[in-house]
Structure formats: structure tokens, C-alpha cells
Scaffold this motif. Sequence first.
Motif, PDB file in Angstrom:
ATOM      1  N   LEU A 222      -8.228   2.060   3.819  1.00  0.00           N
ATOM      2  CA  LEU A 222      -7.933  -0.169   3.753  1.00  0.00           C
ATOM      3  C   LEU A 222      -8.346  -1.111   4.147  1.00  0.00           C
TER       4      LEU A 222
ATOM      5  N   CYS B  70      -6.305   4.291  -4.340  1.00  0.00           N
ATOM      6  CA  CYS B  70      -6.310   4.446  -3.238  1.00  0.00           C
ATOM      7  C   CYS B  70      -7.807   5.238  -3.058  1.00  0.00           C
TER       8      CYS B  70
ATOM      9  N   ALA C  59      -2.721   0.408  -4.171  1.00  0.00           N
ATOM     10  CA  ALA C  59      -2.648  -0.567  -2.957  1.00  0.00           C
ATOM     11  C   ALA C  59      -2.830  -1.688  -4.384  1.00  0.00           C
TER      12      ALA C  59
ATOM     13  N   VAL D 181       0.689  -1.260   0.278  1.00  0.00           N
ATOM     14  CA  VAL D 181       0.014   0.008  -0.282  1.00  0.00           C
ATOM     15  C   VAL D 181       1.078   1.585  -0.090  1.00  0.00           C
TER      16      VAL D 181
ATOM     17  N   ASP E 128       7.033  -0.209   3.122  1.00  0.00           N
ATOM     18  CA  ASP E 128       6.319  -1.095   1.415  1.00  0.00           C
ATOM     19  C   ASP E 128       8.180  -1.383   1.058  1.00  0.00           C
TER      20      ASP E 128
ATOM     21  N   CYS F  84       3.695  -0.821   3.943  1.00  0.00           N
ATOM     22  CA  CYS F  84       2.639   0.202   3.787  1.00  0.00           C
ATOM     23  C   CYS F  84       3.799   1.048   4.057  1.00  0.00           C
TER      24      CYS F  84
END
Length: 351
Positions: A60, A54, A29, A24, A120, A83
Amino acid sequence: MNLAIGHPDRQTRIPAPPFLAADVGGTHARVALMQPPQEQGGEAELLAYREFACADFPGLPELLQAFVKDEVQMPVRHCVLACAGQRMGDEVLNDNSAWPVHLPPLRRALALDDLAILNDFEALGYALDKPLAHSARLLCGPAIHVDGPALVIGPGTGLGAAVRLPDAAGGSVLTTEVGQMDFAPYSLREREILAHLAPAGGYVAYERIVSGPGLLVVYAALCSLRGEAPKLATPEAVSAAAAECSDAQAVEAVEIFCAALGSFVGSLALAFMAVGGVYLAGGFLYSMFASLERSAFEERFLHGRSARAFLSRVPVWVAEHGRHGVLGAARWYLRHGAPGSAISRQAVAGG
């Protein structure tokens, strides 16, 4: 990599359940349903995959629920979330997130038994050896893959980076927030832009310049310095106009962006002695590959004097982001899964 029950001489193997892996960022995402490997040393199998904007979801939980509803035909009780930002308690902090990410509501919404979190770019670091390293295009330096510290860097909605360090267990990854470091101007023009952004002085982060939104910031600053109103409203429009040479400020903005990126990447390569190479990840940069090639990126990356001798031996590759984030997150999860979960017990059992 399966659970075993019964008499030790006559064990029954129970296949591990699939799990969700989500990558994400601030804009997109990417979500996958992953099947753990059925034997030690194997790779998880990707069963389903989708990419979402997103902005299309209020949060989320709703995004992940949409994936489960459309792609998954069975209950899923385990999830690993890569993330943007850093976890602080039950929240993921990131100024560039499309919405706040709070973990307890996410667990409840998806009825999860286990939710693991990593950065991420940490996830991308676990995808460096394969397949990311084999799908990249060489930007500068020697076309070699050397075992040693390697960097993965990505200007997107923000500016992320991670460092992969080789070890006997297959490599460990250090997450960073280097995008928040102070921007260091190199040219007189960059000093003008910095003075325009912070006329009274003060802190300006690198990602304010070297990111997708940063490209738009530089373009707007150049327009203002020339007494003109900006005509372009998105980073994609700026990069497209620069490629077509249809807007002088867009051309200069891309040149400054690429040059500043070169300085930033070279400084990080020196800081971590990245003999294993640098990987610039993301669709934004991948689409700008031709602009990067003809820009001052390489010259600024090489720095000067003794630093040049080292940096000239460091390859810089450009790779698409694609599915690498979810694949790296899955690899991390199988290796470092949350204590007590079925998946983490498999990871421990499999080494």
C-alpha cells in the motif's frame, strides 16, 4: 470549516489543506485528493482521482506514493484510509488483502502527520444518502427512500456489509463482519455443494459462496460433482459464460450465487429491520444486474410467512462502487477526524 486565528472580532481564515482519501479492497484501490469544504455544511471537493489494481504494487505505501507522485503537486500530510477488514492495533486484518497493511511504515513512507482508518463498507455507509442512493438501480421492492436503518452489502473479493442508522447528527454507521457467518444452504443442491466443500463438516463462511471468488468456487464444485474439469478460471469468465448460456455449470453457478445472495440479504434485512432499504454495491454485481433480475434472488430475499410482509416493503438497490468509497471516507474523516489534527479541529468547529 476553516481555521481561525487572531483577535476574535477580526479573525483571519486559513484554508484547510487537502487530504488523501483511499478506498482499498482486495483487488482494487481507489485514491482521491480531497479539499475540505470552505464553509460549514459543505461537501469536500474531489481534486484528483485514480483507480489502481492492487496486484500492480508490492504494498500500500508504494500504491499511495504513485498517486501522490502523479496527481499531487503539494505536500499532503493527512490521509483517511477505508480498508477491507478490521483494524487491530497497528495492523488491518483481512484474509482477502493483496498484501499486509501495517500503519507505522505507511505513515513513514508518506511522511503523514495524521492517518485515520475505517472499514471500507463503513465508508460506503457514509455515502448512502448521496450520491450512492441516487445512482442505484432498483432490483426489487418499492421505489421509495424511507428514513430508517439501511444496509450496504457488497460481494467482491470478500463479502462486506455495514448498517447505517439515522440520528440527529446525520447518521451513524456500524461496521460488520457478516461475511464470516456460517453459510446456510437452502436447496438440496446447495447442501451438495456445502458437503463437497466440507466433506467432514465444519465451518464454511458465507463469503466462501457469496463473493467473486465464491462464484468460482461454486462453479468448480458443480464441475466436480458432474465429474468434469472446470473450463473457466475467473469469476468474470463464469458470469460472462452464464450470460451467454455457453456453459451449463456457469449458468447454474450464477443461479446459485444469486439465490444464496438473496437469502443472505433478506436475513440481514430482518436482523436490522432495514426499512431504509438495502444497497448492493460493487461493479461485480452491477455488471450482473440482468442475471439478478431473472434469478431467484427476490424470492429468496422475501423468505416466507410473516417475514414476507415486512421484506416486501424493503427496496433493494444495486449501485456501482466507483468513487463512493473515497467520498464516504472523506465525509467520515471530516466528521470524526483523528484528535489533534487540523482536519479534526475543523470537524469539531463545524459540528
